[in-house]
Design a protein around this motif. Sequence first.
Motif, PDB file in Angstrom:
ATOM      1  N   VAL A 150      -8.417  -3.679  -1.990  1.00 18.34           N
ATOM      2  CA  VAL A 150      -7.481  -2.624  -1.607  1.00 18.34           C
ATOM      3  C   VAL A 150      -7.447  -1.495  -2.625  1.00 18.34           C
ATOM      4  O   VAL A 150      -7.291  -0.323  -2.257  1.00 18.34           O
ATOM      5  N   GLU A 151      -7.599  -1.820  -3.908  1.00 15.47           N
ATOM      6  CA  GLU A 151      -7.505  -0.772  -4.932  1.00 15.47           C
ATOM      7  C   GLU A 151      -8.631   0.254  -4.814  1.00 15.47           C
ATOM      8  O   GLU A 151      -8.551   1.352  -5.379  1.00 15.47           O
ATOM      9  N   VAL A 160      -0.323   2.617  -5.711  1.00 18.87           N
ATOM     10  CA  VAL A 160      -1.616   2.084  -6.145  1.00 18.87           C
ATOM     11  C   VAL A 160      -1.500   1.611  -7.589  1.00 18.87           C
ATOM     12  O   VAL A 160      -0.763   2.196  -8.387  1.00 18.87           O
ATOM     13  N   ARG A 215      -5.777   2.985   3.334  1.00 12.80           N
ATOM     14  CA  ARG A 215      -4.544   2.223   3.053  1.00 12.80           C
ATOM     15  C   ARG A 215      -3.540   2.394   4.195  1.00 12.80           C
ATOM     16  O   ARG A 215      -2.822   1.453   4.544  1.00 12.80           O
ATOM     17  N   ARG A 269      -6.520   7.014   0.665  1.00 13.91           N
ATOM     18  CA  ARG A 269      -5.195   7.117   1.273  1.00 13.91           C
ATOM     19  C   ARG A 269      -5.226   6.752   2.766  1.00 13.91           C
ATOM     20  O   ARG A 269      -4.367   6.027   3.262  1.00 13.91           O
ATOM     21  N   CYS A 288       0.827  -1.220   0.000  1.00 14.57           N
ATOM     22  CA  CYS A 288       0.000   0.000   0.000  1.00 14.57           C
ATOM     23  C   CYS A 288       0.857   1.265   0.000  1.00 14.57           C
ATOM     24  O   CYS A 288       0.430   2.312   0.505  1.00 14.57           O
ATOM     25  N   ARG A 330      -1.608  -0.517   6.513  1.00 18.03           N
ATOM     26  CA  ARG A 330      -0.171  -0.555   6.796  1.00 18.03           C
ATOM     27  C   ARG A 330       0.089  -0.572   8.303  1.00 18.03           C
ATOM     28  O   ARG A 330       0.962  -1.291   8.789  1.00 18.03           O
TER      29      ARG A 330
END
Length: 255
Positions: A71-72, A58, A79, A76, A55, A83
Amino acid sequence: MKLIELRNITKTYGQGQAQFQALKGVNLSIDKGDFVAVMGPSGSGKSTAMNILGCLDVPTGGEYQFRDVQVEKLDRNERALLRRYYFGFVFQGFNLLARTSAQENVELPLLYRGEPSSVRHHLAKAALEKVGLSRWWDHTPAELSGGQQQRVAIARAIVTQPELLLADEPTGNLDSQRSHEIMELLVSLNREQGITILMVTHEPDMAEYAKRIVTFVDGNVASDVRNAEKPAKTPEPEQALLADALRSEVIDAVE
C-alpha cells in the motif's frame, strides 16, 4: 489468512524543532475475520495508525501490506480505489447528511461507485435490515435517536460489502445501553459475515467485545492481548466468489 501486515511503520509530522514522531516502528498483523480493539492514551499513535490503515494518510517509512498489495507504494488514486472497494468507515460523529433519509445516506458509497439506482436502493435497504432499521429507511437523522443514527452509519459502511471495517470511537457519543447494542451489532457483523473489524476505543468494556486488544503507547505497540476466542463465520462460498470477482479488477489495477 493474513489480511494486513505492518512492518516497522513510522510517521513523522513537521520539521526541525517542530518535528514530532507519531509512530516509531509499528509492527502489526491482522488476519481476515479478526476483530481488533485499539486502545491507548491521547497522543499514543493509535489514531495515526488507523488513518494509515484506512489509506487516509501515508507512512513516513516502513511497509504496509493489504492482501499482498504494498500500500505504501500506491498513489493517491490507487489508495482511493482501495477505500472505495475494500474499506468501510464508522466515526464517532456519525457524519450523516442531515436533510436526506437513512436510505439515501446509506446509498452514498454506491453512488460514488456509479451503481445504478435500482442496485443502490436494493443494497441500501438490505444493509438497513441487517442493522435493524428496515422500518426507518425514510427517516432523516433528526428523526432518529443517537443509536439509530450510528446504525445508519454502520449500514452505510457495510453496504459495499467491505473486507475491513474501521471504526473510530463508534460508541463515543452514545449512552451505555446504546453502546452495548452497537457493540453487539459489530460482533454479529464480524461473526456472521466475516467482516474484519479494527476499532479505536477509550472504553475497556467496549474493547472486551473484540477478539484482540492492541494497546499503543508513545508511538508503538505496547501490548497485544487476545480475548476469549469468538470464531468468525466464513462467508458462503458463492458470496466469497462473487465478492472476489467484483474486486479482482481493482486489485489488478493497484498491484
